[in-house]
Design an enzyme around this catalytic site. Structure first.
Site, mmCIF file in Angstrom:
data_model
loop_
_atom_site.group_PDB
_atom_site.id
_atom_site.type_symbol
_atom_site.label_atom_id
_atom_site.label_comp_id
_atom_site.label_asym_id
_atom_site.label_seq_id
_atom_site.Cartn_x
_atom_site.Cartn_y
_atom_site.Cartn_z
ATOM 1 C CD GLU A 167 -2.563 1.139 2.727
ATOM 2 O OE1 GLU A 167 -2.900 0.030 3.209
ATOM 3 O OE2 GLU A 167 -2.806 2.225 3.276
ATOM 4 C CB THR B 174 -3.518 8.180 3.220
ATOM 5 O OG1 THR B 174 -2.631 7.304 3.922
ATOM 6 C CG2 THR B 174 -3.845 9.340 4.149
ATOM 7 N NE ARG C 243 -0.566 8.475 5.631
ATOM 8 C CZ ARG C 243 -0.229 7.529 6.490
ATOM 9 N NH1 ARG C 243 0.876 7.624 7.196
ATOM 10 N NH2 ARG C 243 -1.002 6.477 6.651
ATOM 11 C CE LYS D 253 -6.042 1.876 7.742
ATOM 12 N NZ LYS D 253 -5.262 2.842 6.973
#
Ligand code: 3PG
Length: 207
Positions: free
Chosen positions: A36, A64, A40, A124
């Site tokens: 993943e 994210t 960011r 998640k």
């Protein structure tokens, strides 16, 4: 995409494309091929694209992801799955419409219920450690019997087996496999070593 075959989903965060590619390669050499890339950094989309186009046997997703636009861009760069810290219905419906697996973050029973109502069966659990960890997941799994979870946030080599011992846990995500200090030092062998160690722990927990 995220399933029992890949019980660990390492997070890759980088400001530099070549470093991200080397990190992904080091993880793959260590046996972790579902990765993943978290959105960011300025370079995150380029990192994602480079990993996705460079290694055919790596499954790369974007993490994210906060908006449907970000999901769209990540998918166009080669993301094969989308992970979000929270439950954003626009992100979920955008991914579902495009046939892309999406794993939004949930913590509470109401959030799990909302995710279930949106047709999701794997979510998640974030931030796992701060949200009650293994006991909380046990409680959620008792009532949401068919929901599967990917705990992330505070997972480490120390508690990985506790999470993976829960039948409802499909995989664990985390950044402990990609320590910034080692990556900054160019010590990608350390990343490979952490991946190997984690995989060994996961196999032991699942055997
Ligand atoms: C995430 O992005 O899912 C979490 O920040 C990862 O948490 P960790 O750094 O504790 O693994």
């Amino acid at each position: 995409m995220i399933n029992e075959d890949s019980p660990i989903v390492p997070l890759v965060q980088s400001e530099d494309v070549q470093t991200a590619v080397k990190t992904a390669h080091a993880l793959q050499v260590g046996g972790l091929s579902v990765i993943e890339v978290v959105l960011r950094s300025q370079a995150a989309m380029d990192c994602l694209e480079a990993i996705a186009s460079g290694a055919s046997d790596v499954i790369v997703g974007a993490g994210t992801v906060l908006t449907a636009n970000q999901a769209e861009e990540a998918i166009s760069k080669g993301a094969q799955f989308i992970v979000s810290p929270g439950l954003n219905e626009e992100v979920v419906s955008h991914c579902k419409a495009g046939g892309i697996n999406v794993y939004p973050g949930v913590v509470t029973p109401s959030e799990v219920q909302r995710a279930w109502n949106l047709g999701l069966r794997t979510v998640k659990f974030f931030p796992a450690g701060l949200s009650g960890g293994v006991p909380m997941l046990k409680a959620l799994s008792t009532v949401f019997r068919e929901m599967r979870f990917m705990p992330t946030g505070g997972v480490s080599a120390e508690n990985l087996q506790d999470y993976l011992a829960l039948p409802s846990v499909v995989a664990c995500g985390g950044s402990w496999l990609t320590p910034q200090k080692e990556i900054d030092a160019g010590n990608f062998e350390a990343v490979t070593g952490l991946a190997r160690d984690a995989l060994a722990l996961a196999r032991q927990a699942r055997s």
